[in-house]
Motif scaffolding. Structure first.
Motif, PDB file in Angstrom:
ATOM      1  N   TYR A 174       1.154  -5.560  -7.538  1.00  0.00           N
ATOM      2  CA  TYR A 174       2.425  -5.919  -6.788  1.00  0.00           C
ATOM      3  C   TYR A 174       3.508  -4.766  -6.738  1.00  0.00           C
ATOM      4  O   TYR A 174       4.144  -4.632  -5.778  1.00  0.00           O
ATOM      5  CB  TYR A 174       3.076  -7.010  -7.638  1.00  0.00           C
ATOM      6  CG  TYR A 174       2.220  -8.343  -7.421  1.00  0.00           C
ATOM      7  CD1 TYR A 174       1.964  -8.805  -6.273  1.00  0.00           C
ATOM      8  CD2 TYR A 174       1.927  -9.084  -8.472  1.00  0.00           C
ATOM      9  CE1 TYR A 174       1.229  -9.773  -5.825  1.00  0.00           C
ATOM     10  CE2 TYR A 174       1.168 -10.227  -8.362  1.00  0.00           C
ATOM     11  CZ  TYR A 174       0.831 -10.373  -7.204  1.00  0.00           C
ATOM     12  OH  TYR A 174       0.090 -11.756  -7.036  1.00  0.00           O
ATOM     13  N   ARG A 175       3.519  -3.853  -8.078  1.00  0.00           N
ATOM     14  CA  ARG A 175       4.592  -2.680  -7.840  1.00  0.00           C
ATOM     15  C   ARG A 175       4.069  -1.719  -6.532  1.00  0.00           C
ATOM     16  O   ARG A 175       4.901  -1.293  -5.810  1.00  0.00           O
ATOM     17  CB  ARG A 175       4.481  -2.045  -9.097  1.00  0.00           C
ATOM     18  CG  ARG A 175       5.952  -1.216  -9.540  1.00  0.00           C
ATOM     19  CD  ARG A 175       5.756  -0.446 -10.437  1.00  0.00           C
ATOM     20  NE  ARG A 175       4.952   0.867 -10.239  1.00  0.00           N
ATOM     21  CZ  ARG A 175       3.608   1.307 -11.012  1.00  0.00           C
ATOM     22  NH1 ARG A 175       3.568   0.704 -12.170  1.00  0.00           N
ATOM     23  NH2 ARG A 175       2.993   2.301 -10.863  1.00  0.00           N
ATOM     24  N   LEU A 176       2.788  -1.584  -6.500  1.00  0.00           N
ATOM     25  CA  LEU A 176       2.159  -0.622  -5.608  1.00  0.00           C
ATOM     26  C   LEU A 176       2.713  -1.267  -4.113  1.00  0.00           C
ATOM     27  O   LEU A 176       2.905  -0.734  -3.235  1.00  0.00           O
ATOM     28  CB  LEU A 176       0.744  -0.661  -5.695  1.00  0.00           C
ATOM     29  CG  LEU A 176       0.274   0.642  -6.170  1.00  0.00           C
ATOM     30  CD1 LEU A 176      -1.409   0.530  -6.133  1.00  0.00           C
ATOM     31  CD2 LEU A 176       0.543   1.973  -5.594  1.00  0.00           C
ATOM     32  N   LEU A 177       2.607  -2.710  -4.058  1.00  0.00           N
ATOM     33  CA  LEU A 177       2.785  -3.223  -2.849  1.00  0.00           C
ATOM     34  C   LEU A 177       4.268  -3.073  -2.194  1.00  0.00           C
ATOM     35  O   LEU A 177       4.166  -2.793  -1.203  1.00  0.00           O
ATOM     36  CB  LEU A 177       2.310  -4.790  -2.834  1.00  0.00           C
ATOM     37  CG  LEU A 177       2.221  -5.532  -1.569  1.00  0.00           C
ATOM     38  CD1 LEU A 177       1.369  -6.813  -1.803  1.00  0.00           C
ATOM     39  CD2 LEU A 177       3.353  -6.271  -1.289  1.00  0.00           C
ATOM     40  N   VAL A 178       4.756  -3.236  -3.399  1.00  0.00           N
ATOM     41  CA  VAL A 178       6.544  -3.363  -3.153  1.00  0.00           C
ATOM     42  C   VAL A 178       6.723  -1.890  -2.784  1.00  0.00           C
ATOM     43  O   VAL A 178       7.547  -1.570  -1.780  1.00  0.00           O
ATOM     44  CB  VAL A 178       7.420  -3.539  -4.144  1.00  0.00           C
ATOM     45  CG1 VAL A 178       8.977  -3.579  -3.931  1.00  0.00           C
ATOM     46  CG2 VAL A 178       7.277  -5.259  -4.444  1.00  0.00           C
ATOM     47  N   GLU A 179       6.290  -0.988  -3.466  1.00  0.00           N
ATOM     48  CA  GLU A 179       6.740   0.477  -3.314  1.00  0.00           C
ATOM     49  C   GLU A 179       6.047   1.210  -1.982  1.00  0.00           C
ATOM     50  O   GLU A 179       6.770   1.839  -1.243  1.00  0.00           O
ATOM     51  CB  GLU A 179       6.073   1.501  -4.350  1.00  0.00           C
ATOM     52  CG  GLU A 179       6.772   1.468  -5.493  1.00  0.00           C
ATOM     53  CD  GLU A 179       6.024   2.239  -6.814  1.00  0.00           C
ATOM     54  OE1 GLU A 179       4.935   2.753  -6.519  1.00  0.00           O
ATOM     55  OE2 GLU A 179       6.542   2.073  -7.828  1.00  0.00           O
ATOM     56  N   SER A 184       1.389  -8.105   5.131  1.00  0.00           N
ATOM     57  CA  SER A 184       0.717  -7.358   6.015  1.00  0.00           C
ATOM     58  C   SER A 184       0.457  -6.008   5.646  1.00  0.00           C
ATOM     59  O   SER A 184      -0.645  -5.261   5.661  1.00  0.00           O
ATOM     60  CB  SER A 184       0.887  -7.727   7.561  1.00  0.00           C
ATOM     61  OG  SER A 184       0.211  -6.922   8.427  1.00  0.00           O
ATOM     62  N   GLN A 185       1.781  -5.512   5.885  1.00  0.00           N
ATOM     63  CA  GLN A 185       2.118  -3.974   5.428  1.00  0.00           C
ATOM     64  C   GLN A 185       1.263  -3.468   3.976  1.00  0.00           C
ATOM     65  O   GLN A 185       0.740  -2.412   3.768  1.00  0.00           O
ATOM     66  CB  GLN A 185       3.348  -3.381   5.812  1.00  0.00           C
ATOM     67  CG  GLN A 185       3.492  -1.885   5.474  1.00  0.00           C
ATOM     68  CD  GLN A 185       2.757  -0.902   6.757  1.00  0.00           C
ATOM     69  OE1 GLN A 185       2.254  -1.586   7.532  1.00  0.00           O
ATOM     70  NE2 GLN A 185       2.716   0.139   6.425  1.00  0.00           N
ATOM     71  N   GLY A 186       1.655  -4.328   3.183  1.00  0.00           N
ATOM     72  CA  GLY A 186       1.254  -4.042   1.748  1.00  0.00           C
ATOM     73  C   GLY A 186      -0.187  -4.109   1.552  1.00  0.00           C
ATOM     74  O   GLY A 186      -0.610  -3.537   0.444  1.00  0.00           O
ATOM     75  N   GLY A 187      -0.790  -4.846   2.307  1.00  0.00           N
ATOM     76  CA  GLY A 187      -2.328  -4.819   2.046  1.00  0.00           C
ATOM     77  C   GLY A 187      -2.714  -3.229   2.028  1.00  0.00           C
ATOM     78  O   GLY A 187      -3.664  -2.850   1.255  1.00  0.00           O
ATOM     79  N   LEU A 188      -2.039  -2.567   2.953  1.00  0.00           N
ATOM     80  CA  LEU A 188      -2.535  -0.969   3.197  1.00  0.00           C
ATOM     81  C   LEU A 188      -2.115  -0.333   2.146  1.00  0.00           C
ATOM     82  O   LEU A 188      -2.761   0.767   1.323  1.00  0.00           O
ATOM     83  CB  LEU A 188      -1.961  -0.447   4.391  1.00  0.00           C
ATOM     84  CG  LEU A 188      -2.228  -1.097   5.725  1.00  0.00           C
ATOM     85  CD1 LEU A 188      -1.357  -0.589   6.863  1.00  0.00           C
ATOM     86  CD2 LEU A 188      -3.413  -1.046   5.953  1.00  0.00           C
ATOM     87  N   ALA A 189      -0.961  -0.470   1.259  1.00  0.00           N
ATOM     88  CA  ALA A 189      -0.497   0.146   0.129  1.00  0.00           C
ATOM     89  C   ALA A 189      -1.478  -0.001  -1.033  1.00  0.00           C
ATOM     90  O   ALA A 189      -1.737   0.752  -2.020  1.00  0.00           O
ATOM     91  CB  ALA A 189       0.759  -0.255  -0.315  1.00  0.00           C
ATOM     92  N   VAL A 190      -2.109  -1.149  -1.324  1.00  0.00           N
ATOM     93  CA  VAL A 190      -2.955  -1.488  -2.346  1.00  0.00           C
ATOM     94  C   VAL A 190      -4.581  -1.304  -2.112  1.00  0.00           C
ATOM     95  O   VAL A 190      -5.311  -1.408  -3.005  1.00  0.00           O
ATOM     96  CB  VAL A 190      -3.079  -2.914  -2.825  1.00  0.00           C
ATOM     97  CG1 VAL A 190      -1.526  -3.344  -3.302  1.00  0.00           C
ATOM     98  CG2 VAL A 190      -3.601  -3.906  -1.793  1.00  0.00           C
TER      99      VAL A 190
END
Lengths: 366, 292
Positions: free
Chosen positions: A39-44, A305-311
């Motif tokens: 979740y931290r990765l997703l938010v960052e 949707s964008q967070g998927g790319l972050a994780v």
């Protein structure tokens, strides 16, 4: 909105998001990763830097239009499952308008004409299920779904056989009517797709709220959605409201096409909608069919949707797509359930109150 | 063009439509909108590839398809029957969920973004006539008998009578002592099993699962259900008609008489016309989509 109504709308969403979070945790744990890290990765990766914010805002813009489209039809008691093709047609119409306009047209007028073309493109597609529903009682759910395939195949043919740049599936670039990007003004957004269609989305959301809740047309639309027979008895032309609200819904979806075609790429490209039309249903559902709720819900789904790319480095990016579907299911099930519970609680409290009121005062005093 | 070859290819193409449409008729006749057919088919296709890959035989593939399809059907049933969630929303959500879940597991299990490795199917490889050999597949026969069998079930058995009652007038059915919920659940489970077999056919026929391999077939099946006015035999004819148009398009591909996109539109345009009541009215089961 009074406090009870607010509670009835917000509480089920909170419950549903809680359920989705638990499912997400379980999926992440099954991958041997720590949910907190993910979740931290997703938010960052989304709200942690200007590029991420720009991408979220860009995605939220299209989702806002799609959500408003679903909500507008929903308020009239209609299900518009066709936002996907209305969005595509809107983008196509805006692109064609941009190609047809001569080079000397002032930018603002060009943009406006393209936006109008997009609205008409979407409305034209939605008019079919609207009229068939009003005239023949045909299920708008089925007609919009079937029309998705028809319109997308038609656009595919037009672009692949008629007006494309060789070796691609997109039209030639548009010179007139382009919407400037956020990066043109704020350097930090460099590279992100965010553009000023965002402001159009906010303005359209506010206008939708005003129209729905402050005008006669909006009142009639909501009356038809709540009780068509009562509305008819009250003098509302129900059939007209049915097809016009479907057109309005399609126009809202169609305007969403501007975000990609004029704001991001500068040309119409095959398949640009990419499921945003269906996500509009999720946005409207979580936003409780309220324009302001929809703005917030669009941000939520754009973040996922964008967070998927972050994780993606740790767990497959489809994790957030799963979460999106789980949110829809959770909201769809929690809303009627929580509302039933709340009504039951209210009813029993009322019954208790009545019982105590019915008790003779002398007995109570004794 | 060889008439026999045309007929055989039409039948092959129609099998997933026949199975999914049978599922659609079952679901809608007990009053639940069959918008999730596409997702149920796709989960069946993925389950088939998994079962066949790990079990080493196409029969295990069928088992896998049924397990995957019924798990998804249970999600749909709990949401629509227990929690009375809106059926349109749940249908759309199931389709999104299955696309995401199959991609997730494709990456997790096979470490691929696009397809599974080659899995065993039902024999017929290297046979002299590949077209005829594909009929050695039992799913073909289940598909051919699914809709006639469903017609018998709906019109000749007590279960069918109750199912139709529940789909038309649930209040009256309740008065007669029929438990609406359990009956709808049975209908949904049968529907999910049929649709997932339709997906299994695709995966086993192509010897692999590919991302999004159902490619809208669930919606063509739904179109056939409506175009066939919810009557099993009419629906079967609709499936064959749609499959025939597709075969014609494949066989005429060289000729380029009509752009392929226009052939793709045929099922959907016909269904919209049918709903508008131009040629005989298409009337849905009365309780379709009603939650209370």
């Amino acid at each position: 909105m009074d406090r009870a109504a607010l509670l009835e709308n917000v509480l089920p969403i909170v419950v549903a998001l809680g359920i989705a979070a638990v499912v997400g945790d379980l999926l992440i744990l099954s991958f041997g990763e720590a949910p907190a890290t993910e979740y931290r990765l997703l938010v960052e990766g989304t709200w942690g830097n200007a590029y991420g914010i720009g991408q979220v805002l860009y995605k939220a813009t299209t989702l806002t239009f799609a959500g408003l489209a679903f909500a507008m039809a929903g308020r009239a008691g209609l299900f518009n499952v066709g936002a996907e093709s209305q969005l595509a047609m809107g983008g196509f119409a805006a692109g064609i308008m941009g190609l047809l306009l001569p080079a000397g047209v002032p930018a603002v007028i060009g943009m406006l004409l393209c936006l109008i073309a997009a609205a008409f493109g979407g409305a034209a597609v939605a008019a079919v299920p609207g009229v068939l529903r009003a005239r023949f009682g045909a299920s708008e759910v089925i007609v919009t779904i079937m029309l998705n395939f028809v319109v997308l195949a038609l656009l595919n043919w037009l672009v692949s056989a008629k007006i494309h740049v060789t070796e691609t599936l997109h039209t030639p670039p548009i010179n007139t009517g382009r919407v400037p990007r956020l990066a043109d003004m704020f350097d930090a957004f460099h590279g992100s797709a965010a553009n000023w269609t965002l402001l159009i989305a906010i303005a359209v959301a506010l206008s939708s709220w005003w129209w729905l809740f402050r005008t006669r047309g909006g009142y009639e639309l909501r009356a038809v959605g709540l009780q068509p027979d009562a509305a008819e008895y009250g003098g509302v032309n129900v059939k007209r409201v049915l097809w016009t609200s479907m057109c309005l819904s399609g126009a809202l979806a169609g305007m969403g096409g501007v975000n990609f075609v004029l704001g991001y790429k500068g040309y119409y490209e095959e398949g640009f909608a990419g499921g945003a039309g269906f996500l509009g249903i999720a946005v409207a559902l979580v936003g409780r069919n309220h324009p302001l709720g929809i703005l917030l819900a669009a941000l939520l789904f754009a973040t996922l949707s964008q967070g998927g790319l972050a994780v993606n480095a740790l767990v497959p990016k489809q994790l957030t797509d799963i979460l999106t579907a789980v949110v829809i299911l959770a909201v769809a099930t929690a809303v009627p359930e929580v509302q039933r519970q709340m009504r039951a609680a209210a009813a029993s409290a009322l019954a208790a109150l009545n019982r105590s009121a019915a008790t003779p005062s002398a007995e109570r005093d004794a | 063009m060889n008439a026999i070859a045309f007929l055989l290819q039409t039948i092959r193409i129609s099998i997933p439509y026949l199975l999914a449409a049978a599922g659609g008729v079952m679901s809608e006749r007990v009053g639940v909108i069959a918008l999730g057919l596409e997702g149920l088919m796709l989960s069946g296709a993925f389950g088939a590839a998994m079962g066949s890959y790990y079990g080493g035989s196409a029969w295990m593939g069928l088992l896998g398809a049924l397990v995957a399809g019924l798990v998804m059907t249970s999600v749909l049933a709990v949401a629509t029957l227990r929690f009375k969630a809106n059926q349109v929303v749940v249908g759309v959500a199931i389709n999104l969920l299955v696309v995401a879940v199959t991609r997730f597991f494709l990456r997790l299990v096979f470490d691929s973004a696009s397809n599974s490795p080659r899995v065993p199917g039902f024999g017929g490889e290297g046979a002299a006539n590949a077209m005829l050999a594909s009929f050695a597949n039992p799913v073909v026969w289940i598909g051919l008998f699914a809709l006639p069998g469903l017609g018998w079930l709906l019109y000749q058995t007590p279960f069918g009578l109750r199912a139709r009652a529940v789909g038309e007038k649930p209040e009256a059915a309740t008065t007669l002592g029929i438990a609406v919920g359990p009956l709808r659940l049975k209908g949904l489970l049968l529907s999910g099993a049929l649709a997932s077999l339709g997906g299994a056919y695709l995966a086993l026929d192509q010897h692999q699962f590919t991302d999004g391999m159902t490619a809208g077939r669930g919606f063509i099946a739904l179109a056939a259900v409506i175009f066939g006015r919810w009557e099993p035999m009419r629906v079967a004819v609709a499936c064959l008609l749609f499959a025939g148009a597709e075969t014609l398009q494949i066989q005429l591909q060289g000729a380029q008489l009509v752009p392929s996109q226009f052939v793709e539109m045929i099922p959907y345009v016909l269904t919209i016309i049918a709903l508008a009541g131009v040629v005989g009215r298409s009337v849905a089961p009365a309780a379709l989509g009603k939650t209370e």
